[in-house]
Scaffold this motif. Structure first.
Motif, short mmCIF file in Angstrom:
data_model
loop_
_atom_site.label_atom_id
_atom_site.label_comp_id
_atom_site.label_asym_id
_atom_site.label_seq_id
_atom_site.Cartn_x
_atom_site.Cartn_y
_atom_site.Cartn_z
N LEU A 1 -3.94 3.87 14.87
CA LEU A 1 -3.37 2.58 15.27
C LEU A 1 -4.11 1.43 14.59
O LEU A 1 -3.48 0.47 14.12
N ASP A 2 -5.44 1.52 14.54
CA ASP A 2 -6.23 0.48 13.87
C ASP A 2 -5.88 0.40 12.38
O ASP A 2 -5.78 -0.69 11.81
N VAL A 3 -5.69 1.58 11.77
CA VAL A 3 -5.32 1.60 10.35
C VAL A 3 -3.95 0.96 10.15
O VAL A 3 -3.76 0.16 9.22
N ALA A 4 -3.02 1.27 11.03
CA ALA A 4 -1.66 0.72 10.91
C ALA A 4 -1.67 -0.80 11.08
O ALA A 4 -1.00 -1.53 10.33
N LYS A 5 -2.43 -1.30 12.04
CA LYS A 5 -2.50 -2.75 12.26
C LYS A 5 -3.16 -3.47 11.09
O LYS A 5 -2.86 -4.64 10.82
N GLY A 6 -4.05 -2.77 10.38
CA GLY A 6 -4.71 -3.37 9.23
C GLY A 6 -3.76 -3.75 8.12
O GLY A 6 -4.07 -4.61 7.29
N ALA A 7 -2.58 -3.13 8.10
CA ALA A 7 -1.60 -3.45 7.05
C ALA A 7 -0.98 -4.83 7.24
O ALA A 7 -0.35 -5.36 6.32
N TYR A 8 -1.19 -5.44 8.43
CA TYR A 8 -0.71 -6.81 8.63
C TYR A 8 -1.60 -7.83 7.90
O TYR A 8 -1.18 -8.97 7.69
N LEU A 9 -2.82 -7.44 7.57
CA LEU A 9 -3.80 -8.37 7.00
C LEU A 9 -3.80 -8.31 5.48
O LEU A 9 -3.37 -7.31 4.89
N PRO A 10 -4.28 -9.39 4.82
CA PRO A 10 -4.29 -9.39 3.36
C PRO A 10 -5.31 -8.43 2.78
O PRO A 10 -6.24 -8.00 3.48
N THR A 11 -5.11 -8.11 1.51
CA THR A 11 -6.02 -7.23 0.78
C THR A 11 -6.66 -8.03 -0.35
O THR A 11 -5.97 -8.69 -1.14
N LEU A 12 -8.00 -7.99 -0.41
CA LEU A 12 -8.74 -8.68 -1.45
C LEU A 12 -9.45 -7.65 -2.32
O LEU A 12 -10.17 -6.79 -1.80
N SER A 13 -9.22 -7.75 -3.64
CA SER A 13 -9.79 -6.78 -4.57
C SER A 13 -10.53 -7.50 -5.69
O SER A 13 -10.16 -8.61 -6.10
N LEU A 14 -11.57 -6.87 -6.17
CA LEU A 14 -12.30 -7.33 -7.34
C LEU A 14 -11.83 -6.50 -8.53
O LEU A 14 -11.86 -5.27 -8.49
N VAL A 15 -11.39 -7.20 -9.62
CA VAL A 15 -10.88 -6.50 -10.79
C VAL A 15 -11.64 -6.97 -12.02
O VAL A 15 -12.10 -8.12 -12.10
N GLY A 16 -11.77 -6.10 -12.98
CA GLY A 16 -12.44 -6.45 -14.22
C GLY A 16 -12.03 -5.51 -15.33
O GLY A 16 -11.55 -4.39 -15.08
N SER A 17 -12.21 -5.99 -16.57
CA SER A 17 -11.85 -5.14 -17.71
C SER A 17 -12.61 -5.60 -18.94
O SER A 17 -13.05 -6.75 -19.04
#
Length: 443
Positions: free
Chosen positions: A276-292
């Protein structure tokens, strides 16, 4: 002297070989403890449960690794002709272009509504749950071994009773024949004795067949091959009666605290709560660090390949933010499903508690019943034996008919069967009650 030594050596080898063959041909006598330990180590049901636990451990390690950044390498070679944009210089040209792109990219999730943390915790709970399920599988095998072991011993004693009855009836046939020849009994008495002997012979065959069926069942629990022999150890005839002061509710509460299926049920609730906690987490934004990092080569430049790679070398780093707005109610459905699964796991826990109570209650009542039965059966067996012995004396004196003698014999046989049945039921249910309290099964 040399010849004498050679002869002695030859005979010593023969003796050693004979001893080795004897040890090989001597079948192993399996105790109940031997059977339990071997089955736990070799039974495929236990092995399957252990493999499921190992798979859960692999998934746990995989989930922990989701915190780490990924790393990908890429390489491409392309050709374009005519009006086009140079993929390396981004110039608009009309020409034939050969280009090469090389690069390495990486991304790492910094925040995802705590989904990664909750997934790691959930995976650890699954590992713990499967550990308890392995213990439950072992317990099921232990109980199955106990039941089959006692059935085997019961059947073995049944063979002895049947064979003794056959010997007695064959003796009665011989006596009846002598009395028939002497004219002291009618032909009908003689044929009744023959009929009883045939019935008892059939009973021996049936008892031996039952014994072999129990052997097969126990061998399968032990995962022995059809070629393996199996002989079990006979237990002590001393019967330990159930303590009438034993409180079944105390046994039940002990069973709730120690049986692995209860711990597995509790963890199942916790696992679904984490889902349930995992499912509710999908309501929140996702922040990622990217580099190349990357470089490239283009054929329209007059600079050589190696120098172009050096000149065109580039690096980038940045943050990526993904905000969920509408995903066709996928998250909403996942949350609702998780909530329903929590309710379902709570109901399943109640069902497990009821099943444990049923097992304890059944074992307790059957144990008390078996204790009363064995006392009555022992007295009945003794009385039937005395009656049968008296009937044989009267029969020899000609004061009793063959029919009456057969009735007395059958009564004694039934009393013997009732006694050994009550004996092994008493042992079985006593051991089950010990098992539900966390004590080892010992005969």
């Amino acid at each position: 002297m040399k010849i004498v030594l050679q002869i002695l050596c030859f005979f010593s080898v023969l003796v050693a070989s004979g001893q080795t063959n004897d040890s090989i041909n001597t079948p192993k006598i399996w105790s109940l403890e031997d059977c339990i330990n071997y089955a736990i180590a070799n039974n495929i049901t236990v092995k399957d449960a252990d493999l499921v636990k190992n798979i859960a451990e692999v998934d746990y390690d995989k989930t922990k690794s989701s915190r780490l950044p990924n790393l990908f390498g890429s390489a491409s070679e392309s050709f374009s002709n005519g009006n086009t944009v140079d993929p390396i210089t981004s110039d608009y040209v009309t020409d034939q272009i050969y280009s090469t792109n090389l690069g390495i990219s990486s991304a790492m999730t910094l925040y995802q509504g705590s989904q990664i943390s909750n997934q790691i915790k959930q995976s650890k709970l699954l590992v713990d749950q499967n550990s308890f399920l392995v213990e439950e599988a072992k317990n099921d095998i232990i109980i199955s071994i106990l039941e089959n072991y006692l059935q085997l011993l019961y059947s073995k004693e049944g063979i002895t009773i049947a064979e003794n009855n056959l010997k007695a009836s064959e003796t009665e046939v011989a006596r009846a024949k002598a009395r028939l020849e002497a004219g002291s009994i009618a032909l009908n008495d003689y044929t009744e004795a023959q009929s009883q002997a045939a019935t008892n012979k059939y009973a021996v065959i049936t008892a031996k067949n039952d014994y072999q069926q129990y052997i097969i069942a126990l061998k399968q629990l032990l995962e022995l091959t059809p070629e393996d022999t199996l002989e079990v150890e006979v237990i002590d005839d001393n019967i330990q009666l159930i303590n009438l002061e034993m409180d079944k509710m105390n046994i039940y509460h002990k069973a709730l605290n120690i049986l692995p299926e209860m711990s597995a049920s509790d963890l199942d609730i916790a696992i679904n709560e984490k889902e349930l906690d995992v499912a509710k987490g999908a309501y929140l934004p996702t922040l990622s660090l990217v580099g190349s990092v990357g470089s490239g080569y283009t054929s329209i430049s007059n600079i050589d390949f190696t120098r172009q790679l050096d000149i065109n070398f580039n690096q980038s780093i940045g943050l990526s933010l993904s905000v969920p707005i509408f995903n066709r109610n996928i998250t909403k459905s996942a949350v609702k499903t998780a909530e329903l699964n929590i309710e379902r796991s709570q109901i399943q826990k109640q069902s497990t508690e009821k099943e444990i109570y049923k097992k304890v209650e059944t074992a307790y009542q059957n144990a008390l019943s078996a204790q009363e039965q064995i006392i009555a059966a022992e007295a009945s067996q003794e009385a039937a034996l005395q009656s049968y012995n008296l009937a044989k004396i009267k029969y020899e004196l000609g004061e009793l008919s063959t029919t009456d003698l057969i009735i007395n014999q059958n009564t004694y046989t039934a009393a013997q069967q009732n006694y050994i049945q009550a004996k092994y039921l008493n042992i079985l249910y006593h051991q089950l009650l010990q098992f539900y309290q966390g004590n080892d099964i010992k005969l």
